[in-house]
Design an enzyme around this catalytic site. Structure first.
Site, short mmCIF file in Angstrom:
data_model
loop_
_atom_site.label_atom_id
_atom_site.label_comp_id
_atom_site.label_asym_id
_atom_site.label_seq_id
_atom_site.Cartn_x
_atom_site.Cartn_y
_atom_site.Cartn_z
N LEU A 143 0.87 -1.18 0.00
CA LEU A 143 0.00 0.00 0.00
C LEU A 143 0.91 1.23 0.00
CD1 LEU A 143 -2.72 -0.80 2.74
CD2 LEU A 143 -3.04 -0.83 0.27
N ASP A 144 0.48 2.29 -0.66
CA ASP A 144 1.23 3.54 -0.61
C ASP A 144 1.35 3.99 0.85
OD1 ASP A 144 1.28 3.56 -3.36
OD2 ASP A 144 -0.30 5.05 -3.59
N ARG A 145 2.40 4.73 1.14
CA ARG A 145 2.64 5.17 2.51
C ARG A 145 1.45 5.94 3.07
NH1 ARG A 145 7.86 8.78 3.95
NH2 ARG A 145 8.76 7.19 2.59
#
Length: 320
Positions: A143-145
Site C-alpha cells: 500500500l502507498d505510505r
C-alpha cells in the site's frame, strides 16, 4: 553480547514450507545482522554448505536439506526497531485477523510498508520486532505510505506463494474508499487509462496517463455518497499499478482529497478546513481464498478517526 562468546557452527534443517527459495534469500532472512556481501563471500569460500556440499547463491533449497553455516560473528542490528515506540506498539491493536498462515493489519496512514528510501522502518520491520519468535513475516502486497487499510502479511512461505498466485490470477478483491472532488457521475463505473511511471530528477516518482506507452490499467468505481462539492466512492482496482486509483481519479477531474502528488489545492484546502489531515484513500476490505482452508475470507478495516470525522463535517447533497 559478551566479548568472549565464541560463534559456533550452526545447522538448519529446511522444512517443506521453506523449500523452493534461493539459498541466498533464505540466508539473508535467517542470518540476522549478517551483511549480504558476507553471505556471498561465505558461499563462495564454501563456509556455507548444503548436505555437506558447496553450493551457489542461486541454488533452490528443498525440504530436508541440511544447511551448515561455519562460525561467524553476527553483529546486532545497530538501529533496531524499538517495540516501545508508540507507532510500533500500536500496530498490535491494528491486527484485524490472524491465524497460523497469515495476518491482516489495518495499516496506518503515513507509515511505509517497509524500510528504505530514507525510512528507517516500516510495517513489516515493526511486526518483526513485535513478533521476534515468528519465523517468517513477509508482505503479500503493498500500500502507498499515505494510504491506510487492509494489508496482508504471510507467516508461511506456502501462504505467500498461494496468495501471490491469486493476485496474478486476479482472484483477490481489494475495495478502497476515496473522497474525491466534485460530483462523480454514477454512470462512470470504469476507468481504463494506461499508466506510465516517470522518475523525476529529484528522485520523486510520478505516474502519468499514457495510452500508448503506459501499462494497461483498469479501476471500477461505484458512488457511495454524494456530498456538497465532494463524492465518497468505492474503487476496485482490477490491475495493480502504482498510484492507479489516485491517477485514475485525477484524470477524470475528481482528484482525491489531500493527495500531495495528484491533488487540487483549493479542494484540499477546503477539506483541511474540515479537519482532514491526510490523503483520503483507505483500503476498506480485502477478500481472497484462504491458502489453508480454501474458503473465501473477507476482512474489513474501519475508517480511522480523522477520515470518519471529516465525513461528518460534510453536507450530504440534496439530490443524493
Amino acid at each position: 553480547m559478551k566479548e568472549d562468546s565464541k560463534p559456533k557452527v550452526r545447522f538448519f534443517t529446511i522444512d517443506a514450507d521453506e523449500s523452493g527459495q534461493r539459498i541466498d534469500n533464505y540466508l539473508l532472512k535467517t542470518l540476522k545482522g549478517v551483511p549480504k556481501s558476507m553471505i556471498y563471500r561465505l558461499l563462495r569460500k564454501g563456509e556455507i554448505r548444503v548436505n555437506k556440499k558447496r553450493t551457489k547463491p542461486e541454488y533452490k533449497i528443498a525440504a530436508d536439506d541440511i544447511v551448515r553455516v561455519a562460525p561467524i560473528r553476527v553483529s546486532e542490528k545497530s538501529n533496531p526497531v524499538s517495540t516501545q515506540l508508540n507507532v510500533v506498539s500500536n500496530l498490535e491493536s491494528q491486527i484485524l485477523y490472524e491465524d497460523e498462515a497469515l495476518l491482516v493489519i489495518n495499516k496506518p496512514s503515513g507509515m511505509a510498508v517497509h524500510g528504505g528510501s530514507g525510512v528507517n522502518f516500516g510495517v513489516i520491520e515493526a511486526l518483526r520486532a513485535l513478533r521476534p519468535n515468528t519465523k517468517m513475516l513477509e508482505l503479500v502486497h503493498r500500500l502507498d505510505r499515505d494510504t491506510s487499510g487492509c494489508l496482508v502479511v504471510a507467516k508461511k512461505r506456502s501462504a505467500l506463494r498461494n496468495l501471490h498466485q491469486q493476485l496474478r490470477d486476479k482472484k483477490v478483491q481489494k475495495f478502497y474508499q476515496a473522497l474525491v472532488k466534485g460530483r462523480w457521475s454514477p454512470k462512470l463505473t470504469k476507468v481504463t487509462e494506461g499508466l506510465k511511471k516517470n522518475d523525476l530528477k529529484s528522485g520523486e516518482r510520478v505516474v502519468v496517463v499514457d495510452n500508448i506507452n503506459g501499462k494497461e490499467s483498469e479501476t471500477r468505481y461505484k458512488v457511495i455518497q454524494h456530498y456538497e462539492g465532494a463524492t465518497l466512492v468505492r474503487a476496485f482496482p482490477v490491475t495493480g499499478r502504482t498510484h492507479q486509483i489516485r491517477v485514475h481519479c485525477q484524470t477524470k477531474g475528481h482528484p482525491i482529497a489531500c493527495d500531495p502528488k495528484y491533488g487540487y489545492e483549493p479542494f484540499d484546502d477546503d477539506m483541511r478546513d474540515k479537519g482532514l489531515k491526510r490523503l483520503f484513500l483507505h483500503a476498506a476490505s480485502i477478500e481472497f481464498t484462504h491458502p489453508r482452508t480454501e474458503k473465501r475470507l473477507k476482512v474489513e478495516a474501519p475508517l480511522d478517526g480523522n477520515l470518519a470525522n471529516a465525513l461528518k463535517q460534510l453536507t450530504v447533497a440534496k439530490n443524493g
